[in-house]
Design a protein around this motif. Structure first.
Motif, PDB file in Angstrom:
ATOM      1  N   LEU A  40       0.847  -1.190   0.000  1.00 36.39           N
ATOM      2  CA  LEU A  40       0.000   0.000   0.000  1.00 36.39           C
ATOM      3  C   LEU A  40       0.881   1.238   0.000  1.00 36.39           C
ATOM      4  CD1 LEU A  40      -2.727  -0.736   2.714  1.00 36.39           C
ATOM      5  CD2 LEU A  40      -2.963  -0.914   0.258  1.00 36.39           C
ATOM      6  N   ASN A  41       0.434   2.271  -0.682  1.00 44.29           N
ATOM      7  CA  ASN A  41       1.149   3.536  -0.535  1.00 44.29           C
ATOM      8  C   ASN A  41       0.324   4.477   0.344  1.00 44.29           C
ATOM      9  OD1 ASN A  41      -0.870   4.654  -2.190  1.00 44.29           O
ATOM     10  ND2 ASN A  41       0.321   4.227  -4.035  1.00 44.29           N
ATOM     11  N   ASP A  42       0.892   5.652   0.621  1.00 40.31           N
ATOM     12  CA  ASP A  42       0.227   6.578   1.541  1.00 40.31           C
ATOM     13  C   ASP A  42      -1.177   6.936   1.075  1.00 40.31           C
ATOM     14  OD1 ASP A  42       2.366   6.557   3.119  1.00 40.31           O
ATOM     15  OD2 ASP A  42       3.211   8.479   2.441  1.00 40.31           O
ATOM     16  N   ASN A  43      -1.274   7.082  -0.240  1.00 40.10           N
ATOM     17  CA  ASN A  43      -2.552   7.443  -0.826  1.00 40.10           C
ATOM     18  C   ASN A  43      -3.596   6.372  -0.541  1.00 40.10           C
ATOM     19  OD1 ASN A  43      -3.826   9.418  -2.111  1.00 40.10           O
ATOM     20  ND2 ASN A  43      -2.843   9.109  -4.101  1.00 40.10           N
ATOM     21  N   ASP A  44      -3.179   5.099  -0.728  1.00 42.46           N
ATOM     22  CA  ASP A  44      -4.091   3.983  -0.487  1.00 42.46           C
ATOM     23  C   ASP A  44      -4.575   3.981   0.951  1.00 42.46           C
ATOM     24  OD1 ASP A  44      -3.838   3.048  -3.054  1.00 42.46           O
ATOM     25  OD2 ASP A  44      -2.135   1.744  -2.592  1.00 42.46           O
ATOM     26  N   ARG A  45      -3.609   4.177   1.854  1.00 37.06           N
ATOM     27  CA  ARG A  45      -3.977   4.129   3.274  1.00 37.06           C
ATOM     28  C   ARG A  45      -4.977   5.224   3.605  1.00 37.06           C
ATOM     29  NH1 ARG A  45       1.726   4.076   3.883  1.00 37.06           N
ATOM     30  NH2 ARG A  45       2.361   1.968   3.369  1.00 37.06           N
ATOM     31  N   LYS A  46      -4.714   6.403   3.063  1.00 36.26           N
ATOM     32  CA  LYS A  46      -5.604   7.532   3.335  1.00 36.26           C
ATOM     33  C   LYS A  46      -7.012   7.229   2.806  1.00 36.26           C
ATOM     34  CE  LYS A  46      -5.555  11.944   1.716  1.00 36.26           C
ATOM     35  NZ  LYS A  46      -4.901  12.897   0.853  1.00 36.26           N
ATOM     36  N   ARG A  47      -7.019   6.717   1.594  1.00 38.49           N
ATOM     37  CA  ARG A  47      -8.293   6.420   0.930  1.00 38.49           C
ATOM     38  C   ARG A  47      -9.061   5.364   1.721  1.00 38.49           C
ATOM     39  NH1 ARG A  47     -11.799   7.876  -1.394  1.00 38.49           N
ATOM     40  NH2 ARG A  47     -12.697   7.329  -3.399  1.00 38.49           N
ATOM     41  N   ALA A  48      -8.337   4.331   2.192  1.00 38.56           N
ATOM     42  CA  ALA A  48      -8.988   3.253   2.925  1.00 38.56           C
ATOM     43  C   ALA A  48      -9.642   3.796   4.185  1.00 38.56           C
ATOM     44  CB  ALA A  48      -7.965   2.174   3.282  1.00 38.56           C
ATOM     45  N   ARG A  49      -8.929   4.662   4.882  1.00 31.31           N
ATOM     46  CA  ARG A  49      -9.501   5.218   6.101  1.00 31.31           C
ATOM     47  C   ARG A  49     -10.726   6.065   5.802  1.00 31.31           C
ATOM     48  NH1 ARG A  49      -4.052   6.529   7.281  1.00 31.31           N
ATOM     49  NH2 ARG A  49      -3.133   4.642   8.135  1.00 31.31           N
ATOM     50  N   GLN A  50     -10.655   6.766   4.664  1.00 31.11           N
ATOM     51  CA  GLN A  50     -11.781   7.578   4.232  1.00 31.11           C
ATOM     52  C   GLN A  50     -13.009   6.694   3.988  1.00 31.11           C
ATOM     53  OE1 GLN A  50     -10.975   9.621   0.550  1.00 31.11           O
ATOM     54  NE2 GLN A  50     -10.570  11.517   1.680  1.00 31.11           N
ATOM     55  N   ILE A  51     -12.769   5.595   3.274  1.00 32.65           N
ATOM     56  CA  ILE A  51     -13.877   4.701   2.929  1.00 32.65           C
ATOM     57  C   ILE A  51     -14.463   4.093   4.199  1.00 32.65           C
ATOM     58  CG2 ILE A  51     -14.409   2.494   1.812  1.00 32.65           C
ATOM     59  CD1 ILE A  51     -12.416   3.383  -0.413  1.00 32.65           C
ATOM     60  N   ALA A  52     -13.582   3.775   5.144  1.00 33.37           N
ATOM     61  CA  ALA A  52     -14.074   3.178   6.393  1.00 33.37           C
ATOM     62  C   ALA A  52     -15.033   4.131   7.105  1.00 33.37           C
ATOM     63  CB  ALA A  52     -12.899   2.847   7.303  1.00 33.37           C
ATOM     64  N   ARG A  53     -14.879   5.416   6.845  1.00 36.37           N
ATOM     65  CA  ARG A  53     -15.735   6.383   7.526  1.00 36.37           C
ATOM     66  C   ARG A  53     -17.022   6.693   6.764  1.00 36.37           C
ATOM     67  NH1 ARG A  53     -10.888   8.894   8.678  1.00 36.37           N
ATOM     68  NH2 ARG A  53     -11.202  10.377   6.993  1.00 36.37           N
ATOM     69  N   TYR A  54     -17.187   6.123   5.564  1.00 41.36           N
ATOM     70  CA  TYR A  54     -18.439   6.346   4.829  1.00 41.36           C
ATOM     71  C   TYR A  54     -19.595   5.873   5.693  1.00 41.36           C
ATOM     72  CZ  TYR A  54     -16.181   7.313   0.321  1.00 41.36           C
ATOM     73  OH  TYR A  54     -15.465   7.861  -0.704  1.00 41.36           O
ATOM     74  N   PRO A  55     -20.684   6.632   5.724  1.00 43.85           N
ATOM     75  CA  PRO A  55     -21.788   6.265   6.635  1.00 43.85           C
ATOM     76  C   PRO A  55     -22.330   4.863   6.364  1.00 43.85           C
ATOM     77  CG  PRO A  55     -22.313   8.271   5.376  1.00 43.85           C
ATOM     78  CD  PRO A  55     -20.924   7.895   5.017  1.00 43.85           C
ATOM     79  N   TRP A  56     -22.280   4.426   5.126  1.00 46.31           N
ATOM     80  CA  TRP A  56     -22.858   3.100   4.819  1.00 46.31           C
ATOM     81  C   TRP A  56     -21.900   1.961   5.158  1.00 46.31           C
ATOM     82  CZ3 TRP A  56     -22.141   7.190   1.738  1.00 46.31           C
ATOM     83  CH2 TRP A  56     -21.122   7.148   0.799  1.00 46.31           C
ATOM     84  N   PHE A  57     -20.674   2.290   5.468  1.00 42.03           N
ATOM     85  CA  PHE A  57     -19.730   1.263   5.924  1.00 42.03           C
ATOM     86  C   PHE A  57     -19.494   1.374   7.428  1.00 42.03           C
ATOM     87  CE2 PHE A  57     -17.652   1.115   1.507  1.00 42.03           C
ATOM     88  CZ  PHE A  57     -18.429   0.031   1.143  1.00 42.03           C
ATOM     89  N   GLU A  58     -19.737   2.569   7.929  1.00 41.66           N
ATOM     90  CA  GLU A  58     -19.362   2.861   9.305  1.00 41.66           C
ATOM     91  C   GLU A  58     -20.030   1.914  10.306  1.00 41.66           C
ATOM     92  OE1 GLU A  58     -20.191   6.892  10.316  1.00 41.66           O
ATOM     93  OE2 GLU A  58     -18.330   7.084  11.465  1.00 41.66           O
TER      94      GLU A  58
END
Lengths: 736, 382
Positions: B316-334
């Motif tokens: 993973l690169n930094d971008n991937d990690r950031k994106r993954a954390r973002q997705i984890a916070r989506y209300p439908w995944f949260e």
């Protein structure tokens, strides 16, 4: 002395049996290679040029004492003592200051022929200006450079100063470290009294020609004419003409004839001094040149008129922009904070026997009886102690007491700044531009020395070439005597430079060597077109002019506190673009002047100002002051430009919008367009107010920048275009 | 432009569908507002519903992304917006022309239709196609008319194969006999063009894979035949045509949808878009989002579960990690624990896996073992 002793040893080793001082000759025949042989081996009476300053050649050697085997490449041999204390004593002797500087001339700015030329002129001009100002005469100075051979030039500098008394002339021009300025604390250009005599010495050394001086004190008195060489061995002048007595030239026409007979130049003046030096030199233009020096001198000294005739026979005049002499600087006593321990001790011994308090009050500025008593108390000394009876330790205590006691800063009225108005005038006279601003900071103090910082800035947005009309160009082309277009452009338009001229010529598509006189109308049109289109100021960086006591500093810009402070200032907030760690971009000329009773130079050649935090802080504040004004001006200009840009953009899109809308709903396209234009005009009404008929922003009443600002129309600027002066013998002049 | 206009008027009147008439009325309304503003000496403006994250709302009831009410005002007499306003009007006039002539064109076609040098300036109306594309999206939300209604389409992307026969502009297409390339899913798949019928569909579910290469693997192994399904891919982020078709297949034919995507933030995001809709096209979520879509793989645990070799891991690169954390916070995944562990696991793995990684086991491992096993065990993320 120990080091010298050891060196001697080595010398003798090389020479084998020839021990000690042999009288006379052998010195010349001695082995010439290798350092040690140069050590003044011969005794008194022989040629002594080789003697070096003691201590300049310290070469540590491990062996101490005598009789110790010296480790050497050819085995360990027990050596005899090579020289005795007596034999060495014979060669230990004084070194004349002139000999020292003759060998180390780079210390004074004579490192290469190019710099030698500049330094010579600089020293002569600075001395002239100092003399005129001290006498209260508005200075007028003639500088003439004449080539006599490859790398040989005659330099003549004349002033209209008070003249020099007959007996002083040889001393001033023929003796190093002779002058009036060293012992006093007062703002002046020269400080040490080395400059002009060193220049003469350099001339003699490189060409063998003596320095020629004519000085006249008044109309009725005879002028004195001297040919002088400096005797480096004893640092004394040697007068060559009139059997060692100089020649007196009678006043009036008879004198002028006599002068002509001697083959020396003399601008007829009631009083003044002319010094002529022939020296090995190199004449160049551009950065660090004489041209630049004189131009900058004219900026910083708006009360001076300069006449300059360069080796190519081109003359250029810098007329004074004010008849006001700068006020006479006051001489001050040293401030206790600026005095070092040794100097304090020296002052104490020099002073007449008196009480300590009395001594402190009369020898230092800002020491009141109260302060003096407090100093004595802190140093644990009796205030009535006799100055003659004060020992080393007590001096030390006194010195410490000075450092810890609060003493009010020195009075600063001894500093004469140029003044904001004169700075603006001087800058405007010489540097083309449209916006000028200046700031004079209140005086500050570093290490007990008062100083004052002044900053002036010229901003020239449009280059002169872009504003030339066809008629004017035709006129200029007709009157020029330049052989090529390129030369014509460089000579005629100030601030264009060779680089800009090349770009114009290239873009015009004309041959570089085309003669301006033979241009056909079509070619002239092409040239005009190119002049209008080429953006000269593109990629231009800020030009920095540094001055110390009105003298331009032209070398070692990187090591100078002024440059460092400019680099450390953020110019982006003032509307200039600047990349990290470099000078800002844009058509900006910046001058920074430091005036002080003692300018802290980094070296004897006076090329850079040392970085004292107090000085840097003042410079920074000055830069910020002019920067703010520039920022206001640029932002205002930007705003006006934006308004007109805005309207342009709206008008550009309105037609498209009208067409599209009418296509969708069938509305009348022309009618809709007209209506939209009306709305656009309403919205950008501000742009109308500040645009003149040519679409350029005109003078702006709302912008109040204070009185230290000058805004001019660059098209009307007289310094921009060099016109040929037909009446004068002097002709077109190149750009400095 | 005048010339083109006369050309258009010369042509025989085209028959307008009721849908076209509605769109035309909206376009004219837009133009009328400009005229009335100019008459009143006022600044003409348009209020464009903003297509940003801040103006997107997740509806937990409908389980889709919905557009909020906030709008951006675009004024003609604003320096930074003047050009965009002009372009908006240009696009509207271009669409009007398309509607009048009863033709459709590609996004690029419209770009060329409208691209010209502005009179009296060295400036083009458009310099790049993407400048035009964003304006088209603006006009879509502005008129509340989707791209299809403006007679615009995008490049065909994505393919379909499986046990189904559909009608495309009157042609019957049997997707079971379509060869190795599959049926290219068109950009416009509205009922006027493609008709679906339950009778002609024998498939039991839809398997959506991320890319053409993986799809090829499944197609070659005749996976769809063996398991009786429809096989689709969207060439990465599925275009509107694919998403709309999946939506229709799901809703009209009641077919469940399973996705096989890469195990990386991008794969998660594709799934999220399929399921809930995208931020940019939130106004179309109603017509495209499939809240019941299931995420079959690849999972973060697959590296251990399938015994994959170390070589297939991609750090993973930094971008991937950031994106993954973002997705984890989506209300439908949260609120979904399974998803939270899934994303956390990927982050702790610190590598991603592509579907092709399974090929390292065996060429057909994915079609013969991986997917059947997951389906068998009903092992998926929702």
């Amino acid at each position: 002395m120990a080091t010298l002793k050891r060196k001697k040893k080595k010398l003798v080793k090389k020479k084998g049996v020839r021990l000690g001082p042999s009288k006379g000759g052998p010195s010349k025949g001695g082995p010439s290679k290798g350092g040690p042989s140069k050590e003044g081996k011969p005794s008194t009476g022989t040629k002594t040029v080789r003697t070096k300053k003691v201590g300049t050649r310290i070469r540590p050697r491990p062996a101490e004492g005598t009789g110790v085997p010296t480790p050497s490449t050819n085995g360990k041999v027990r050596r005899k003592r090579r020289a005795t204390a007596q034999s060495m004593a014979a060669s230990q002797r004084d070194i004349s200051v002139s000999e020292f500087f003759a060998k180390n001339r780079h210390l004074l700015g004579f490192d290469n022929p190019r710099k030698a030329l500049l330094t010579t002129i600089k020293e002569a001009v600075d001395n002239s200006l100092d003399a005129c100002e001290e006498a209260g005469i508005l200075p007028e100075i003639w500088v003439h450079i004449q080539q006599t051979g490859t790398n040989r030039y005659i330099i003549g500098v004349q002033d209209n100063g008070p003249g020099i008394l007959k007996k002083q002339i040889p001393l001033i021009f023929g003796k190093l470290l002779y002058g009036s300025k060293f012992h006093r604390l007062r703002q002046s250009r020269g400080q040490q009294g080395i400059g002009i005599s060193a220049a003469g010495m350099y001339g003699v050394q490189t060409t063998g020609k003596p320095v020629k001086i004519i000085s006249k004190v008044s109309v009725r008195k005879p002028a004195h004419y001297y040919e002088i060489q400096i005797d480096t061995k004893i640092n004394k002048p040697k007068i060559l003409n009139g059997r060692g007595d100089g020649v007196d030239i009678p006043p009036g026409d008879k004198g002028l004839k006599a002068i002509a007979k001697h083959g020396i130049e003399w601008e007829p003046q009631p009083h003044g001094t002319r010094v002529t030096i022939e020296l090995e030199a190199k004449f160049v233009r551009g950065r660090g040149s004489v041209d630049e020096y004189l131009e900058q001198t004219a900026i910083a000294n708006p009360h001076v008129t300069l006449h300059y005739l360069d080796p190519d026979g081109h003359g250029r005049d810098y007329p004074r922009s004010t008849d006001l002499l700068p006020p006479e600087p006051k001489e001050i006593l040293p401030h206790p904070y600026g005095v070092e321990l040794g100097r304090l001790a020296a002052l104490l011994t020099e002073a007449e026997a008196t009480t300590l308090v009395q001594f402190l009050i009369s020898n230092f500025s800002r020491v009141t009886p109260g302060v003096a008593r407090r100093l004595c108390r802190t140093a644990d000394l009796s205030s009535r102690a006799n100055t003659r009876r004060i020992g080393r330790e007590q001096i030390d205590a006194l010195y410490q007491a000075i450092q810890t006691t609060k003493i009010s800063p020195p009075s600063t009225d001894c500093i004469c700044p140029i003044g904001e108005q004169l700075l603006l005038g001087g800058l405007h006279q010489v540097v083309p531009g449209e916006f000028y601003t200046a700031a004079t900071r209140p005086p500050g103090v570093y290490r007990g020395n008062p100083f004052q910082i002044e900053v002036a800035l010229a901003y020239g947005g449009q280059t002169v070439t872009q504003n030339v009309t066809r008629e004017l160009l035709l006129e200029l082309v007709e009157e020029t005597d330049a052989r090529t277009i390129r030369q014509f452009l460089i000579n005629t338009f100030n601030g264009l430079g060779a680089d800009g001229a090349d770009r114009i010529v290239k873009s015009s598509g004309l041959g570089t060597r085309t003669s301006p006189g033979k241009l056909k109308p079509k070619e002239l049109a092409k040239l005009l077109e190119a002049m209008k289109n080429v953006n000269i100021s593109e990629g231009q960086t800020m030009t920095v002019m540094r001055f110390a006591n009105r003298v331009p500093l032209q070398f070692q810009h990187a090591g100078c506190a002024i440059t460092q402070t400019i680099l450390g200032t953020n110019w982006r907030s003032y509307g200039l673009s600047q990349s990290r760690g470099s000078l800002p971009k844009g058509p900006v000329n910046l001058m920074v002047h430091i005036a002080s009773v003692w300018v802290p130079f980094t070296s004897e050649s006076k090329e850079a100002v040392a970085s004292y935090p107090e000085i840097q802080k003042e410079i920074r504040l000055g830069l910020q002051a002019v920067g703010r004004k520039l920022g206001m001006y640029l932002r205002r200009r930007q705003k006006v430009k934006q308004q007109s840009d805005r309207r342009e953009i709206f008008l550009r899109y309105l037609k498209e919008v009208a067409t599209a809308v009418s296509e969708v709903n069938g509305a009348d396209q022309a009618r809709l367009y007209e209506q939209l234009v009306k709305v656009a005009k309403k919205r950008t009404a501000e742009a109308d107010m500040v645009l003149d008929d040519r679409g350029r922003p005109i003078e702006d009443r709302e912008l109040d920048l204070g009185d230290n600002v000058l805004i001019v129309d660059p098209t009307q600027h007289q310094a921009n275009i060099q016109r040929v002066r037909n009446q004068d013998a002097s002709q077109e002049e190149t750009v400095a | 432009m005048a010339k083109k206009k006369t050309l258009a008027s010369k042509r025989a009147k085209v028959k307008l569908t009721p849908r076209d008439k509605k769109t035309l009325a909206r376009l004219e309304g837009l133009a009328d507002r400009v005229v009335s503003a100019a008459n009143a000496r006022r600044d003409p403006y348009v209020d464009i519903p903003s297509r940003t994250l801040s103006n997107v709302r997740y509806s937990p009831r409908k389980r889709i992304l919905e557009m909020g009410k906030s709008t951006n005002r675009r004024q003609l007499f604003d320096l930074s917006q003047a050009k965009a306003y002009m372009r908006t009007m240009l696009v509207s006039s271009g669409c009007k022309r398309l509607l009048d002539q009863g033709k459709t064109t590609s996004l690029r076609g419209l770009y060329y239709m409208l691209k010209h040098t502005i009179e009296g300036a060295k400036e083009n109306t458009f310099d790049e196609q993407n400048e035009c594309d964003t304006i088209i999206e603006d006009v879509e939300v502005l008129l509340n008319s989707i791209r299809e209604e403006l007679h615009l389409y995008a490049e065909n992307r994505g393919a379909m194969v499986g046990n189904i026969t559909l009608t495309d502009k009157g042609d019957e297409i049997n997707c079971a006999r379509i060869g190795s390339g599959g049926y290219a899913i068109p950009s416009i798949v509205e009922p006027e063009i493609i008709q679906l019928s339950k009778k002609q569909c024998g498939a039991k579910f839809i398997l959506h894979v991320e890319k053409g290469t993986v799809w090829q693997r499944f197609n070659e192994d005749k996976f769809w035949e063996k398991y009786n399904c429809i096989l689709t891919h969207g060439a990465g982020q599925p275009p509107r045509g694919v998403r709309r078709l999946l939506h229709r297949l799901h809703n009209e034919l009641d077919l469940p949808i399973y996705c096989v995507l890469d195990n990386d933030p991008w794969g998660y995001y594709i799934y999220s878009v399929l399921k809930q809709g995208s931020i940019n096209l939130a106004f179309e979520s109603q017509r495209m989002a499939i809240p019941d879509a299931k995420y079959l793989g690849l999972r973060s645990i697959d590296f251990q579960r399938c015994n994959l070799s170390d070589g297939v891991r991609i750090a993973l690169n930094d971008n991937d990690r950031k994106r993954a954390r973002q997705i984890a916070r989506y209300p439908w995944f949260e609120k979904k624990r399974a998803w939270q562990t899934e994303i956390k696991k990927m982050l702790s793995n610190d590598f991603k896996l592509e579907v092709e990684a399974l090929i390292s086991k065996d060429i057909s491992y994915v079609t013969e073992e991986y997917v059947p096993e997951r389906l068998e065990k009903r092992d998926w993320l929702d």
